[in-house]
Design an enzyme around this catalytic site. Structure first.
Site, PDB file in Angstrom:
ATOM      1  N   THR A  55      44.846  40.662  32.671  1.00 55.90           N
ATOM      2  CA  THR A  55      46.216  40.945  32.511  1.00 55.90           C
ATOM      3  C   THR A  55      47.055  40.650  33.595  1.00 55.90           C
ATOM      4  O   THR A  55      48.073  41.172  33.708  1.00 55.90           O
ATOM      5  CB  THR A  55      46.650  42.219  31.641  1.00 55.90           C
ATOM      6  OG1 THR A  55      46.060  43.064  32.857  1.00 55.90           O
ATOM      7  CG2 THR A  55      45.712  42.307  30.530  1.00 55.90           C
ATOM      8  N   TYR A  68      49.794  44.889  39.028  1.00 57.32           N
ATOM      9  CA  TYR A  68      50.109  44.117  38.341  1.00 57.32           C
ATOM     10  C   TYR A  68      51.487  44.214  37.564  1.00 57.32           C
ATOM     11  O   TYR A  68      51.699  45.252  36.793  1.00 57.32           O
ATOM     12  CB  TYR A  68      49.234  43.879  37.010  1.00 57.32           C
ATOM     13  CG  TYR A  68      47.736  43.162  37.438  1.00 57.32           C
ATOM     14  CD1 TYR A  68      47.372  43.063  38.820  1.00 57.32           C
ATOM     15  CD2 TYR A  68      46.957  43.514  36.426  1.00 57.32           C
ATOM     16  CE1 TYR A  68      46.106  42.718  39.184  1.00 57.32           C
ATOM     17  CE2 TYR A  68      45.568  43.138  36.731  1.00 57.32           C
ATOM     18  CZ  TYR A  68      45.105  42.746  37.933  1.00 57.32           C
ATOM     19  OH  TYR A  68      43.817  42.465  38.602  1.00 57.32           O
TER      20      TYR A  68
END
Length: 279
Positions: A17, A51
């Site tokens: 991701t 992230y």
């Protein structure tokens, strides 16, 4: 007693991701992609507090809502400057809140920092004892790092190490993979297409030949190659359902010994120690 990486049947394909959840205009497609993966047998999702500074975790949390949590293997990572017991706990609590869950299946130190590994492991063991994480591990560790980890109290309970692994970055095959296999530490390979749009690995004639033989794309061959031995977990990112379908289909590609030799001609196996590659 918790199962090992191998007993947990974690080899094969997971969903990465990195870069997901950062652009609101892509949210619908990204949610659909993650859910398509879950609906078609992919049970591992890999994310990190880094992230998008938590945006990826939030998107993953939304994507898994309504699914049977016990059938999803959720991985997240913490910054090296959060690698002390108190800060690990704070990071984990924030990650769990964003993900909408009360535990992680695997919690990884994202890369080596200046915190003592003994302190990092002590904090992880506490979190594990409390049931907040099922397993803990590391990422971007070379053999020397792993040996140091194994020398500290509880270090041998490391569940997995996640390193860069693809056709153009095979250095781990020389020493890291054999070291981990001998000691029962699972291997997670990130960025099977390298970084960005996956166009940094050259598409050679031999890759095209193999792809044509299987009626697939060269990128599907690249992914199938990382899965060829059945002993690692590869975590490509897919930003749309079409890409996810292609990744899933790559699991059915069985490369022949001759095809692997063709690919090796263009991307040779390492014959000596190389510095650990990282993205």
């Amino acid at each position: 007693m918790e199962k090992s990486f191998q007993e947990s049947n974690l080899s094969g394909l997971g969903m990465g991701t990195w870069g997901i959840g950062e652009d609101a205009s892509k949210k619908k497609d990204e949610l659909a992609t993650l859910r398509y993966g879950l609906d078609h047998g992919i049970k591992v999702i890999d994310t990190a507090e880094m992230y998008g500074e938590g945006k990826s975790e939030k998107l993953v949390g939304e994507a898994i809502r309504g699914y049977d949590r016990s059938k999803i293997f959720l991985i997240s990572k913490f910054y090296p400057y959060h690698a002390s017991p108190e800060l690990e706990r704070q990071s984990l609590e924030k990650s769990l809140k964003r993900l909408g869950t009360d535990y992680l299946d695997l919690y990884l130190l994202h890369w080596r920092g200046d915190k003592r590994l003994s302190e990092t492991v002590r904090g992880l063991k506490e979190l594990q004892k409390e049931g907040l994480i099922r397993h803990w591990g590391v990422s971007n560790f070379d053999v020397a790092d792993l040996e140091e980890l194994f020398s500290v109290p509880g270090g041998k309970n490391c569940f997995a190490n996640e390193d860069l692994y693809n056709l153009s970055e095979r250095g781990v095959e020389y020493d890291v993979l054999p070291w981990q296999e001998k000691r029962g530490v699972g291997f997670i390979g990130y960025s099977p297409f390298n970084s960005g749009k996956g166009d940094s690995i050259r598409i050679t004639n031999n890759l095209k030949i193999v792809a044509r033989a299987h009626h697939v794309t060269p990128h599907q061959v690249m992914l199938a190659w990382t899965l060829r031995n059945g002993n690692i977990l590869s975590i490509p990112k897919a930003g749309n359902v079409k890409h996810m379908k292609e990744n899933i289909a790559a699991m059915d590609i069985k490369l022949t010994p001759d095809e692997i030799k063709l690919i090796d001609n263009d991307f040779p196996q390492p014959t000596e120690k190389k510095p650990l590659a990282m993205i």
